[in-house]
Design a protein around this motif. Structure first.
Motif, mmCIF file in Angstrom:
data_model
loop_
_atom_site.group_PDB
_atom_site.id
_atom_site.type_symbol
_atom_site.label_atom_id
_atom_site.label_comp_id
_atom_site.label_asym_id
_atom_site.label_seq_id
_atom_site.Cartn_x
_atom_site.Cartn_y
_atom_site.Cartn_z
ATOM 1 N N GLY A 87 -6.179 -1.690 -9.622
ATOM 2 C CA GLY A 87 -4.996 -0.951 -9.207
ATOM 3 C C GLY A 87 -4.551 -1.304 -7.798
ATOM 4 N N GLU A 88 -3.461 -0.689 -7.397
ATOM 5 C CA GLU A 88 -2.907 -0.940 -6.066
ATOM 6 C C GLU A 88 -3.873 -0.429 -5.000
ATOM 7 O OE1 GLU A 88 1.043 0.054 -3.399
ATOM 8 O OE2 GLU A 88 1.043 0.515 -5.532
ATOM 9 N N PHE B 226 -9.564 14.259 -2.825
ATOM 10 C CA PHE B 226 -8.860 13.233 -2.070
ATOM 11 C C PHE B 226 -9.200 11.816 -2.497
ATOM 12 C CE2 PHE B 226 -12.714 12.756 0.261
ATOM 13 C CZ PHE B 226 -13.189 14.038 0.456
ATOM 14 N N GLU B 227 -10.246 11.621 -3.273
ATOM 15 C CA GLU B 227 -10.563 10.277 -3.774
ATOM 16 C C GLU B 227 -10.324 10.168 -5.271
ATOM 17 O OE1 GLU B 227 -13.934 7.709 -1.918
ATOM 18 O OE2 GLU B 227 -14.617 9.788 -1.910
ATOM 19 N N LYS B 228 -9.751 11.189 -5.857
ATOM 20 C CA LYS B 228 -9.555 11.222 -7.304
ATOM 21 C C LYS B 228 -8.804 9.971 -7.759
ATOM 22 C CE LYS B 228 -8.891 14.509 -10.913
ATOM 23 N NZ LYS B 228 -10.253 14.586 -11.335
ATOM 24 N N GLY B 229 -9.367 9.319 -8.743
ATOM 25 C CA GLY B 229 -8.726 8.141 -9.316
ATOM 26 C C GLY B 229 -8.973 6.843 -8.564
ATOM 27 N N LEU B 230 -9.729 6.883 -7.477
ATOM 28 C CA LEU B 230 -9.975 5.653 -6.720
ATOM 29 C C LEU B 230 -11.218 4.929 -7.235
ATOM 30 C CD1 LEU B 230 -9.255 6.650 -3.010
ATOM 31 C CD2 LEU B 230 -7.791 5.393 -4.600
ATOM 32 N N MET C 285 0.856 -1.175 0.000
ATOM 33 C CA MET C 285 0.000 0.000 0.000
ATOM 34 C C MET C 285 0.895 1.228 0.000
ATOM 35 S SD MET C 285 -2.533 1.390 2.993
ATOM 36 C CE MET C 285 -1.620 0.568 4.236
ATOM 37 N N LYS C 286 0.567 2.170 -0.847
ATOM 38 C CA LYS C 286 1.311 3.416 -0.872
ATOM 39 C C LYS C 286 0.804 4.328 0.228
ATOM 40 C CE LYS C 286 2.545 3.576 -5.704
ATOM 41 N NZ LYS C 286 2.411 4.328 -6.937
ATOM 42 N N GLN C 287 1.735 4.894 0.974
ATOM 43 C CA GLN C 287 1.339 5.766 2.075
ATOM 44 C C GLN C 287 0.623 7.006 1.561
ATOM 45 O OE1 GLN C 287 4.497 7.107 4.584
ATOM 46 N NE2 GLN C 287 3.102 7.883 6.109
ATOM 47 N N SER C 288 1.060 7.551 0.434
ATOM 48 C CA SER C 288 0.430 8.776 -0.072
ATOM 49 C C SER C 288 -1.028 8.533 -0.424
ATOM 50 C CB SER C 288 1.181 9.309 -1.286
ATOM 51 O OG SER C 288 1.101 8.394 -2.359
ATOM 52 N N THR C 289 -1.343 7.372 -1.007
ATOM 53 C CA THR C 289 -2.732 7.072 -1.331
ATOM 54 C C THR C 289 -3.536 6.883 -0.063
ATOM 55 O OG1 THR C 289 -2.032 6.041 -3.384
ATOM 56 C CG2 THR C 289 -4.247 5.544 -2.617
ATOM 57 N N ALA C 290 -2.967 6.195 0.922
ATOM 58 C CA ALA C 290 -3.674 6.007 2.191
ATOM 59 C C ALA C 290 -3.928 7.349 2.856
ATOM 60 C CB ALA C 290 -2.868 5.106 3.123
ATOM 61 N N LEU C 291 -2.955 8.232 2.796
ATOM 62 C CA LEU C 291 -3.152 9.546 3.391
ATOM 63 C C LEU C 291 -4.199 10.339 2.636
ATOM 64 C CD1 LEU C 291 0.492 10.554 4.317
ATOM 65 C CD2 LEU C 291 -1.358 9.906 5.857
ATOM 66 N N ALA D 154 -8.809 1.327 -4.771
ATOM 67 C CA ALA D 154 -7.762 0.987 -5.726
ATOM 68 C C ALA D 154 -7.459 2.205 -6.589
ATOM 69 C CB ALA D 154 -8.203 -0.185 -6.594
ATOM 70 N N GLN D 155 -6.196 2.549 -6.690
ATOM 71 C CA GLN D 155 -5.767 3.708 -7.474
ATOM 72 C C GLN D 155 -5.655 3.321 -8.941
ATOM 73 O OE1 GLN D 155 -5.256 6.866 -6.138
ATOM 74 N NE2 GLN D 155 -5.176 7.462 -8.266
ATOM 75 N N GLY D 156 -6.235 4.141 -9.798
ATOM 76 C CA GLY D 156 -6.073 3.929 -11.243
ATOM 77 C C GLY D 156 -6.957 2.852 -11.835
ATOM 78 N N GLY D 157 -8.015 2.487 -11.190
ATOM 79 C CA GLY D 157 -8.931 1.470 -11.717
ATOM 80 C C GLY D 157 -9.146 0.368 -10.714
#
Length: 187
Positions: free
Chosen positions: A95-96, A63-67, A1-7, A89-92
């Protein structure tokens, strides 16, 4: 999990819950899509509300852009608070995945339809209003009193088209522009 996405998810939920006042300037908050947010339509049985929900749609926000493939799981903690576990999931949908956990308390014990949610400790709490839900707790419409944020949740990742349409019509009867919502993609 990417911390930036979680944040981003954590900041997003917190910002949504508090109308974005503490985390974002007025220029970066989403526009108001309902200037007259209604009071919750009915009481909430928290035991029935607990469990896993899939995000059907949301008013898009920074903050949810792309999720996509966004889920929320609610469970009761030993201390009586509600654990709120969000992931997306980021990018579809494939995604991650990222994950963030927060806590909620009931703010209106008469109906249980208004909660205070925090992902950053007690200093950043925000409103979480269950504006309406299905009698079988198969769908839920969640907002906040500022009219900038809205989420439509279902128990199934992909409800039948007729069910989706009925829920989106209910969103409209609550005073929201359903066409301002972004449908969330799931696998």
């Amino acid at each position: 999990m990417k911390q930036s996405t979680a944040l981003k998810i954590a900041a997003g939920v917190a910002a949504a819950a508090i109308g974005g006042a503490f985390l974002y300037s007025r220029s970066t908050r989403p526009p108001v899509i309902n200037p007259k947010v209604p009071e919750p339509a009915k009481s909430v049985d928290l035991d029935r509300y607990l469990g896993k929900w899939f995000e059907l749609a949301r008013h898009e926000n920074r903050f949810e852009k792309g999720l996509d493939a966004v889920t929320a799981e609610y469970s009761l903690d030993e201390d009586g608070t509600i654990i709120v576990a969000n992931s997306g999931a980021q990018g579809g949908p494939k995604g991650e995945r990222s994950f963030v956990e927060g806590h909620a308390i009931v703010a209106d014990e008469e109906t249980n339809a208004k909660l205070k949610v925090s992902f950053f400790g007690p200093f950043y709490t925000g409103d979480y209003w269950v504006l309406d839900h299905g009698d079988a707790y198969d769908w839920s419409i969640v907002g906040e009193p500022g009219g900038r944020y809205l989420w439509v949740l279902t128990r199934e990742a992909k409800p039948a088209p007729a069910v989706t349409e009925a829920i989106l019509k209910r969103v409209e009867t609550l005073g929201y522009d359903r066409w301002a919502l972004r449908l969330t993609r799931h696998i």
